[in-house]
Structures are given as structure tokens and as C-alpha cells.
Write an enzyme that holds these catalytic residues in place. Structure first.
Site, PDB file in Angstrom:
ATOM      1  CE1 TYR A 200      -3.959   2.869   0.657  1.00 36.15           C
ATOM      2  CE2 TYR A 200      -2.224   3.531   2.208  1.00 36.15           C
ATOM      3  CZ  TYR A 200      -3.007   3.239   0.937  1.00 36.15           C
ATOM      4  OH  TYR A 200      -4.430   4.766   1.176  1.00 36.15           O
TER       5      TYR A 200
ATOM      6  CE  LYS B 282      -2.868   6.913  -2.403  1.00 37.61           C
ATOM      7  NZ  LYS B 282      -3.961   7.084  -2.913  1.00 37.61           N
TER       8      LYS B 282
ATOM      9  CB  SER C 168      -9.551   4.790   7.691  1.00 39.63           C
ATOM     10  OG  SER C 168     -10.198   5.553   7.474  1.00 39.63           O
TER      11      SER C 168
HETATM   12  P1  NAP Z   1     -12.505   3.323  -0.146  1.00 33.99           P
HETATM   13  O1  NAP Z   1     -13.607   3.515   0.706  1.00 33.99           O
HETATM   14  O2  NAP Z   1     -11.959   1.897   0.058  1.00 33.99           O
HETATM   15  O3  NAP Z   1     -13.091   3.811  -1.700  1.00 33.99           O
HETATM   16  C1  NAP Z   1     -12.085   3.363  -2.404  1.00 33.99           C
HETATM   17  C2  NAP Z   1     -12.756   3.146  -3.953  1.00 33.99           C
HETATM   18  O4  NAP Z   1     -11.759   2.948  -4.595  1.00 33.99           O
HETATM   19  C3  NAP Z   1     -13.965   2.483  -4.011  1.00 33.99           C
HETATM   20  O5  NAP Z   1     -14.351   2.899  -4.191  1.00 33.99           O
HETATM   21  C4  NAP Z   1     -13.694   1.704  -4.381  1.00 33.99           C
HETATM   22  O6  NAP Z   1     -13.926   0.421  -5.567  1.00 33.99           O
HETATM   23  C5  NAP Z   1     -12.230   1.911  -5.487  1.00 33.99           C
HETATM   24  N1  NAP Z   1     -11.396   0.948  -6.276  1.00 33.99           N
HETATM   25  C6  NAP Z   1     -10.688   0.394  -5.372  1.00 33.99           C
HETATM   26  N2  NAP Z   1      -9.905  -0.261  -6.687  1.00 33.99           N
HETATM   27  C7  NAP Z   1     -10.376  -0.270  -7.382  1.00 33.99           C
HETATM   28  C8  NAP Z   1     -10.026  -1.241  -8.690  1.00 33.99           C
HETATM   29  N3  NAP Z   1      -8.923  -2.156  -8.623  1.00 33.99           N
HETATM   30  N4  NAP Z   1     -10.625  -1.208  -9.283  1.00 33.99           N
HETATM   31  C9  NAP Z   1     -11.897   0.371  -9.706  1.00 33.99           C
HETATM   32  N5  NAP Z   1     -11.801   0.635  -8.538  1.00 33.99           N
HETATM   33  C10 NAP Z   1     -11.209   0.816  -7.392  1.00 33.99           C
HETATM   34  O7  NAP Z   1     -11.562   4.031   0.006  1.00 33.99           O
HETATM   35  P2  NAP Z   1     -11.240   5.989   0.952  1.00 33.99           P
HETATM   36  O8  NAP Z   1     -10.868   5.362   2.771  1.00 33.99           O
HETATM   37  O9  NAP Z   1     -12.828   6.515   0.923  1.00 33.99           O
HETATM   38  O10 NAP Z   1      -9.976   6.340   0.152  1.00 33.99           O
HETATM   39  C11 NAP Z   1     -10.231   6.608  -1.532  1.00 33.99           C
HETATM   40  C12 NAP Z   1      -8.678   7.355  -1.217  1.00 33.99           C
HETATM   41  O11 NAP Z   1      -8.105   8.141  -0.091  1.00 33.99           O
HETATM   42  C13 NAP Z   1      -7.557   6.513  -1.675  1.00 33.99           C
HETATM   43  O12 NAP Z   1      -7.015   6.884  -3.010  1.00 33.99           O
HETATM   44  C14 NAP Z   1      -6.745   6.152  -0.681  1.00 33.99           C
HETATM   45  O13 NAP Z   1      -5.455   5.610  -0.850  1.00 33.99           O
HETATM   46  C15 NAP Z   1      -6.539   7.651   0.223  1.00 33.99           C
HETATM   47  N6  NAP Z   1      -6.674   7.683   1.595  1.00 33.99           N
HETATM   48  C16 NAP Z   1      -7.189   6.854   2.496  1.00 33.99           C
HETATM   49  C17 NAP Z   1      -6.654   7.012   4.027  1.00 33.99           C
HETATM   50  C18 NAP Z   1      -8.013   6.239   4.687  1.00 33.99           C
HETATM   51  O14 NAP Z   1      -7.173   6.656   5.880  1.00 33.99           O
HETATM   52  N7  NAP Z   1      -8.914   5.951   4.717  1.00 33.99           N
HETATM   53  C19 NAP Z   1      -5.758   7.697   4.241  1.00 33.99           C
HETATM   54  C20 NAP Z   1      -5.225   8.117   3.398  1.00 33.99           C
HETATM   55  C21 NAP Z   1      -5.320   8.009   2.138  1.00 33.99           C
HETATM   56  P3  NAP Z   1     -15.578  -0.524  -4.464  1.00 33.99           P
HETATM   57  O15 NAP Z   1     -15.718   0.223  -2.791  1.00 33.99           O
HETATM   58  O16 NAP Z   1     -15.876  -0.877  -5.440  1.00 33.99           O
HETATM   59  O17 NAP Z   1     -14.243  -2.010  -4.439  1.00 33.99           O
END
Ligand code: NAP
Length: 330
Positions: free
Chosen positions: A162, A166, A210
Site C-alpha cells: 500500500y 501511494k 480506516s
Molecule cells: P474506499 O472507501 O475503500 O474507496 C476506494 C474506492 O476505490 C472505491 O470506490 C473502490 O471501489 C475503488 N477501487 C478500489 N480498487 C479498485 C479497482 N481495482 N478498480 C476500480 N476501483 C477500485 O477508500 P477511502 O478511504 O475513501 O480512500 C480513498 C482514497 O483516499 C484512496 O486513494 C486512499 O489511498 C486514500 N487515503 C485513504 C485514507 C483512509 O484512512 N481512508 C488515508 C489516506 C489516503 P469499490 O468500493 O467498488 O471496490
């Protein structure tokens, strides 16, 4: 109002960004992996200015091209979709490749858009430090820091995978600008662990990665929970930073490091027990949170805080919002 294209529209963070954009009157086109998910999300969002495009897989060849061609008026892209999980069989196939190929695909897709102005990338604090350096309190990290974990290292375990996904993903975006200087203006948003309520509706059984640290405590039967530690930030602050980047040229070319302090899961548990005593949850090692986080590296994100004109939400408020919404959904 201008059109914004956002990838991974059903994601935890993306839904909050969409909510703010729609409240401000933008037109939003969100990508989603299936018609079923798209219909479900459209129903929840319930706003005629939102529409979805199906993009089943980030790493399919030219994954975004067809949908971008249909929306030539797009002025802003938010690329938020990426695999966010540590439970995979193959870190390279399941995390690194989709993340990197997906970023490459959307970057190449920008060349199809004549009116595109800005590209906002949801990166991560994982692009700033490695998972090893993050736990070394001799280090201090800021907006200029980069995690330099090698690709080969990332293949070995999902956490490393991961972090690699990133860092290399964000680097791809900055590199793309070197060869396509007028393609768009870039801002990257690098949040630490993101907590907070869901934008529209919560499904307590399917919390994002998270927030599952919070949700799992509500059903934990004994004190054997995983006492994860890290930096934190509230989801509304993360969403606001993306929208701020769309609307304010002051953050063009900047990395925004979104972190409002350190947490341990024990701290979260203490907050829940203080504010929701009626839940009668496990107690863990009450009050040991500050000690838990002593090992963590120092964060200096004063540069980001000066650029963003609001106070970040506290861990306590973020956790209360998360738990209250879960309780209200029952
Ligand atoms: P999330 O709720 O898991 O959302 C991730 C999204 O990406 C979902 O729409 C998912 O679709 C889609 N996705 C994942 N793998 C995919 C694939 N192979 N093909 C097409 N779509 C795909 O995550 P989030 O927490 O909102 O995170 C969003 C962004 O923020 C990410 O880039 C993550 O790295 C970044 N981020 C998150 C955190 C945190 O703590 N949450 C912290 C720092 C950065 P499905 O749901 O349909 O699988």
C-alpha cells in the site's frame, strides 16, 4: 456550474467530496465499478447534478477513456479510487498494479479533455513516510518528504504494498506534468488515517478500512484488539481540502499533508467509553494512548495548515460522529 469527474465515487472520502461539490452546485460525474453500485449510490445521493459512469477496473487498458470522451466539458478531475486494504493475497497484483495503472490511465485520459483545468489527487501520508520510518520518533516529516520504499519491497507484504502504491502513484502524477506541462494544474492531498461519519448513509457491516478500527471496537468481546497507531484527520477536512484545491489557486503545485495529531486504537476506545458509557464496551488499557504513540515520528505540516483557512476537527469529535452515526443506523 463546472463539471467535476471523480473516480471511486462510492468511496468513503469521495462521497464526502461529492456531497460538498453538489451543495455548491457543481455537476459531478463519478466513476463506479458496476451498474448495481451506481444505482444504489445515485439513490442515496438523490441529486440531478450527479451522474455515474461505470469503470469496473482501474487497471483495464484505457479504463477511463470512454467515459471521459462523453464529458468534454469536465474542468476538474479528482482521482480518489485506489485499493485501500491490507487483506490481499498478492500485494503486487491486488494493490500496487491497480493503483499505479489506474493513476496512469486517468492521467492519460486527461489528454482527451479540452477544458480541463485542475487535477486533484488523493494521495496519502503513506507517500510521505514508509511504514517503518513512520514508527521512528527520531524522524520528522513534512510536505517535502517522500517514502522511498522500493517496488520490490512492496511486493512482499500488503502494508508495504500500500505504501509503495501511494508513493509511486503520486510520483507518476508529478512526473506526468514534466512531460505534459500544460495538461492541468496539480494539487495532491496526503491524509493520515481518515476517520468520521459516512457522508450519506452508513452500513455498519461494511465500514471502509480506516473506520473499521472504530466499528470493530463496538463489537469487540475481549481486550485483544489490534492497537494500531498513526496520524489521523477527519474525513470532512479531507473533503474540504480537495474542494479548496479546486477553487483556490494558492495550492496549485502543492502537496497538502492532512494530519491533526496522533492516535492509538486505545485512545479511540477511551473516547467511546467516555462519550457512550451506555454501550458498556471493553476497556483495554485505559489512558495508555499517549504512551502508545510515543514511538511515532514527528509531523510538521505547518505549511499545509497555513494554506488551509480552517481548524481541523479533533479526534474526539471525529470518533463521536462515527459512532453516533452507526448507533443511529440501528
Ligand atoms: P474506499 O472507501 O475503500 O474507496 C476506494 C474506492 O476505490 C472505491 O470506490 C473502490 O471501489 C475503488 N477501487 C478500489 N480498487 C479498485 C479497482 N481495482 N478498480 C476500480 N476501483 C477500485 O477508500 P477511502 O478511504 O475513501 O480512500 C480513498 C482514497 O483516499 C484512496 O486513494 C486512499 O489511498 C486514500 N487515503 C485513504 C485514507 C483512509 O484512512 N481512508 C488515508 C489516506 C489516503 P469499490 O468500493 O467498488 O471496490
Amino acid at each position: 456550474m463546472p463539471a467535476v469527474y471523480i473516480t471511486g465515487a462510492n468511496g468513503f472520502i469521495a462521497q464526502h467530496i461529492i456531497k460538498i461539490l453538489l451543495e455548491k452546485g457543481y455537476t459531478v460525474i463519478g466513476t463506479i465499478r458496476s451498474k448495481e453500485k451506481g444505482e444504489k449510490l445515485s439513490k442515496i445521493i438523490n441529486n440531478p447534478n450527479f451522474q455515474y459512469e461505470i469503470v469496473p477496473e482501474l487497471n483495464a487498458p484505457d479504463a477511463f477513456h470512454e467515459s471521459l470522451k462523453k464529458h468534454q466539458d469536465i474542468e476538474y478531475i479528482v482521482h480518489s479510487a485506489s485499493p485501500v486494504t491490507y487483506t490481499v493475497n498478492d500485494p503486487e497484483l491486488d494493490i500496487i498494479i491497480p493503483a499505479l495503472k489506474g493513476t496512469e490511465n486517468i492521467l492519460n485520459g486527461t489528454l482527451l479533455l479540452p477544458k480541463l483545468k485542475k487535477f486533484i489527487l488523493t494521495s496519502s501520508d503513506s507517500a510521505i513516510y514508509s511504514n517503518i520510518d513512520e514508527r521512528n520518533n527520531k524522524f520528522t516529516f513534512d510536505e517535502s518528504s517522500w517514502n522511498n520504499v522500493a517496488y520490490e519491497e512492496g511486493k512482499k507484504d500488503p502494508v508495504g504494498g500500500y505504501y509503495v502504491s501511494k508513493a509511486l502513484g503520486e510520483k507518476k502524477a508529478w512526473k506526468f506534468l514534466e512531460t505534459h506541462q500544460n495538461a492541468f494544474q496539480l494539487t495532491t492531498v496526503c491524509p493520515s488515517y481518515v476517520f468520521g461519519n459516512q457522508a450519506f448513509k452508513v452500513d455498519p457491516k461494511n465500514l471502509n478500512f480506516s473506520n473499521s478500527y472504530v466499528g470493530d471496537l463496538l463489537t469487540a468481546k475481549n481486550d485483544q484488539f489490534e492497537n494500531e497507531i498513526g496520524g489521523f484527520i477527519d474525513v470532512v477536512d479531507v473533503a474540504k481540502a480537495h474542494v479548496f484545491a479546486i477553487e483556490n489557486d494558492s495550492v496549485i503545485g502543492k502537496r497538502l499533508f492532512l494530519n491533526n495529531g496522533k492516535f492509538s486504537v486505545q485512545m479511540i476506545l477511551d473516547i467511546i467509553n467516555k462519550n457512550f458509557p451506555q454501550l458498556n464496551l471493553i476497556k483495554g488499557n485505559v489512558g495508555s494512548g499517549q504512551k502508545d504513540v510515543e514511538v511515532l515520528a514527528n509531523v510538521n505540516n505547518e505549511f499545509t495548515k497555513k494554506l488551509l483557512p480552517w481548524q481541523f476537527t479533533s479526534l474526539e469529535t471525529s470518533v463521536i460522529n462515527t459512532v453516533q452515526q452507526i448507533l443511529d443506523s440501528k
